[in-house]
Scaffold this motif. Structure first.
Motif, PDB file in Angstrom:
ATOM      1  N   PRO A   1      67.738   9.368 -88.501  1.00 56.10           N
ATOM      2  CA  PRO A   1      67.578  10.756 -88.757  1.00 56.10           C
ATOM      3  C   PRO A   1      66.127  11.259 -89.212  1.00 56.10           C
ATOM      4  N   THR A   2      65.452  10.231 -90.119  1.00 59.16           N
ATOM      5  CA  THR A   2      64.291  10.616 -90.491  1.00 59.16           C
ATOM      6  C   THR A   2      63.165  10.723 -89.294  1.00 59.16           C
ATOM      7  N   ARG A   3      63.289   9.689 -88.391  1.00 61.20           N
ATOM      8  CA  ARG A   3      62.483   9.837 -87.053  1.00 61.20           C
ATOM      9  C   ARG A   3      62.682  11.117 -86.276  1.00 61.20           C
TER      10      ARG A   3
ATOM     11  N   GLY B   1      64.325  23.512 -91.901  1.00 64.30           N
ATOM     12  CA  GLY B   1      64.475  22.683 -93.239  1.00 64.30           C
ATOM     13  C   GLY B   1      65.348  21.636 -92.765  1.00 64.30           C
ATOM     14  N   ALA B   2      65.372  20.427 -93.633  1.00 61.87           N
ATOM     15  CA  ALA B   2      66.180  19.131 -93.259  1.00 61.87           C
ATOM     16  C   ALA B   2      66.336  18.447 -94.741  1.00 61.87           C
ATOM     17  N   LEU B   3      67.845  18.281 -94.874  1.00 60.76           N
ATOM     18  CA  LEU B   3      68.105  17.910 -96.155  1.00 60.76           C
ATOM     19  C   LEU B   3      68.975  16.380 -95.842  1.00 60.76           C
ATOM     20  N   PHE B   4      68.617  15.339 -96.844  1.00 58.40           N
ATOM     21  CA  PHE B   4      69.130  14.156 -96.599  1.00 58.40           C
ATOM     22  C   PHE B   4      69.755  13.825 -97.719  1.00 58.40           C
TER      23      PHE B   4
ATOM     24  N   VAL C   1      68.344  25.007 -90.299  1.00 55.51           N
ATOM     25  CA  VAL C   1      68.288  23.749 -91.362  1.00 55.51           C
ATOM     26  C   VAL C   1      69.528  22.763 -90.939  1.00 55.51           C
ATOM     27  N   SER C   2      69.212  21.687 -91.312  1.00 60.32           N
ATOM     28  CA  SER C   2      70.031  20.442 -91.083  1.00 60.32           C
ATOM     29  C   SER C   2      70.379  19.666 -92.330  1.00 60.32           C
ATOM     30  N   SER C   3      71.663  19.329 -92.413  1.00 60.42           N
ATOM     31  CA  SER C   3      72.066  18.679 -93.581  1.00 60.42           C
ATOM     32  C   SER C   3      72.637  17.202 -93.197  1.00 60.42           C
ATOM     33  N   TRP C   4      71.769  16.292 -93.337  1.00 64.06           N
ATOM     34  CA  TRP C   4      72.202  14.802 -92.788  1.00 64.06           C
ATOM     35  C   TRP C   4      73.002  14.014 -94.011  1.00 64.06           C
TER      36      TRP C   4
ATOM     37  N   TYR D   1      65.154  15.082-100.142  1.00 65.84           N
ATOM     38  CA  TYR D   1      65.873  14.046-100.158  1.00 65.84           C
ATOM     39  C   TYR D   1      66.731  13.867-101.680  1.00 65.84           C
ATOM     40  N   SER D   2      68.054  13.472-101.502  1.00 65.65           N
ATOM     41  CA  SER D   2      68.943  13.560-102.655  1.00 65.65           C
ATOM     42  C   SER D   2      68.515  14.709-103.797  1.00 65.65           C
ATOM     43  N   GLN D   3      68.034  14.240-104.963  1.00 63.34           N
ATOM     44  CA  GLN D   3      67.784  15.401-105.900  1.00 63.34           C
ATOM     45  C   GLN D   3      66.950  16.365-105.425  1.00 63.34           C
TER      46      GLN D   3
END
Length: 538
Positions: free
Chosen positions: A453-455, A170-173, A237-240, A141-143
């Motif tokens: 998205p988190t769930r 992979g999951a990026l927020f 890999v998802s990028s939200w 998340y973020s940084q």
């Protein structure tokens, strides 16, 4: 996102401090004692989390659920328990700071993100060394998403510390590395995750369909870190990115803003204003020097190094060059580049000086100066000055002057056009709630059923673990004598959730369930939790 207003430039540093990081490769020596408590079992899926700015620190506990990512880890463990899936998680500690502009430390973002990426690499190697058969998942998340993105990109392109086959998801927020207009699964047109290679993917395929609109902007991080796809990890890999989240939805047409953030990300404060001034000075000096060398070598043309032939032919806008030069990952000019720039400027100046000498120090001028005599030096200087002024039109002819004026105006116009989003007052409303949008990934709907998205990511990771646990060798066929059909049953595996205070080991239908505590009721088997049909298993 279309743009943002003029006030946004003035507040970019503070906004970025809350939201995102700037990458770098400066060596950082981090403490690694936290690695000793990282692995306490070998699940099918091990999830590594990278927290956001101020949510982590070098001594942060690796097994305590806090911050934005706790909205993923907790539900993931619960869902994995329901599925009988084998999964564990840990948070990778790192500074999570922004040069003292936010609570939590004085280390610059350059150093903070670098240490985060390095620690993530160490954690991945540690898990796989102790659990060779396990697969990894990375969430950030973020940084932390910046560091996680750099790690995943290197793995997907084959230059990482672990093989791509070891990474399941992979999951990026809110990542500042998001490429402008990138889809939910960068490098693909997918709106749902790909199955983990080597699995049937039944559980992942059964996830709710995603309905999440991605914005037009891109990450506010350095240009070199922006990622269009993740190589062999594409689809996993998802990028939200929520519209209006400046960390991942920065205006595409405002490179000067990126330059400001890049320079701010290199600042070390530490409560000492002299340290802050020194680090800002170093960043600005390096940026200005690199930009000047590029402009002279690539944008200024001077056939035969003649001053009268000088013209400005920019290949990029100055703000674009500043944005690239301010990137702490940027390659500094080589000695050859610097020499070429100095030689070009020097030869132009030398040719101009030679012209002045030839036109001014003529026999006639020397005679005129001699006639005035040394008795009146001021008058002699006046003679030379008048001759020099008369030569200037030859040094820079009117046609050349007019051309340079037109080109200078064109440079200004190009700068305004390149940074038009920074002056778009109408579009300013799209970023008025930056902090709220940046923290909205646990609340905004991402599926038709209203899952955040988190769930959704929590369900996805649990499903991936369930698919990994579906070992084909554990399947047996049992004939049902009362019918002519054949049903398939599966021997269940224990739900490994190390962080919970008590754990139930599910047994096969022919054996009683055995619990590890006296208070917890028997955990139902996979088949008892709603049943699994032969079609679903196949």
């Amino acid at each position: 996102m279309k743009g943002w207003g003029t006030r946004a430039v003035a507040t970019t540093v503070a906004t970025a401090a809350v939201m995102a990081g700037v990458g770098g490769l400066a060596p950082v020596h981090a403490q690694t004692s936290w690695l000793d408590g990282l692995v306490d079992g070998c699940p099918d899926l091990y999830v590594l989390g990278m927290q956001g700015t101020t949510e982590s620190s070098p001594d942060a506990p690796v097994k305590v659920d806090t911050g934005m990512l706790s909205k993923i880890m907790g539900p993931m463990l619960d869902r994995a328990r329901e599925l009988g899936a084998s999964v564990d998680r840990a948070y990778v500690p790192y500074p999570g700071s922004f040069g003292g502009l936010t609570p939590g430390g004085s280390r610059s973002y350059v150093a903070s993100v670098t240490e985060g990426e390095q620690n993530l690499s160490r954690a991945a190697q540690k898990v796989l060394a102790q659990c060779p058969s396990a697969k990894l998942a990375v969430v950030g998340y973020s940084q932390g998403a910046h560091a996680a993105s750099n790690f995943l990109r290197s793995v997907g392109t084959g230059s990482g510390v672990v093989p791509a086959g070891a990474v399941a998801a992979g999951a990026l927020f809110g990542t500042p590395t998001r490429s402008p207009g990138s889809g939910l699964f960068p490098g693909t047109a997918q709106t749902s995750p790909s199955a983990v290679p080597g699995t049937t993917g039944d559980a992942v395929e059964s996830l709710s369909s995603v309905s999440f609109s991605v914005p037009e902007g891109g990450g506010i991080g350095p240009v070199a870190d922006l990622t269009e796809d993740y190589g062999s990890l594409a689809g996993r890999v998802s990028s939200w990115c929520q519209s209006g989240d400046l960390a991942c939805d920065a205006p595409a047409n405002a490179p000067i803003v990126r330059a400001v953030v890049n320079i701010a990300g290199q600042v070390e404060v530490g409560g000492d204003p002299f340290v802050a001034v020194a680090t800002v000075g170093r960043a600005l000096a390096s940026t200005a020097f690199t930009t000047a060398v590029d402009v002279v070598n690539e944008d200024i043309a001077a056939p035969k190094n003649a001053l009268e032939a000088v013209s400005i032919q920019p290949r990029k806008t100055i703000s674009q060059r500043l944005a690239e030069a301010s990137d702490p990952r940027a390659t500094p000019p080589t000695g050859q580049d610097v020499t070429a720039a100095l030689l070009k400027v020097g030869l132009i100046g030398l040719n101009a000086a030679v012209t002045v000498v030839k036109k001014v120090l003529t026999p006639e001028t020397i005679a005129a100066v001699a006639a005035v005599g040394l008795a009146n030096p001021a008058a002699a200087f006046g003679v030379l000055a008048a001759k020099t002024v008369g030569v200037l039109p030859e040094l820079v002819p009117p046609a050349t002057s007019q051309r340079l004026v037109r080109q200078a105006f064109q440079v200004v116009q190009n700068e305004i056009e390149a940074n038009r989003d920074a002056f778009d007052l109408v579009a300013m409303t799209t970023v008025r709630n930056v902090a709220a949008e940046h923290g909205s990934y646990g609340s905004v709907p991402a599926t038709a059923g209203g899952q955040a998205p988190t769930r959704f990511v929590a369900s996805w990771l649990a499903a991936a673990a369930a698919d990994l646990g579906d070992d084909p060798s554990s399947f047996t066929s049992t004939s049902v004598t009362s019918t002519t059909t054949t049903t398939t049953t599966r021997s269940t595996t224990p739900a490994v959730v190390p962080s919970t205070p008590s754990m139930t080991v599910a047994s096969t239908p022919s054996e009683p369930a055995v619990t590890t505590t006296n208070s917890a009721p028997p955990e139902p088997t996979v088949l008892e939790q709603g049943g699994v049909s032969a079609a679903e298993l196949n």
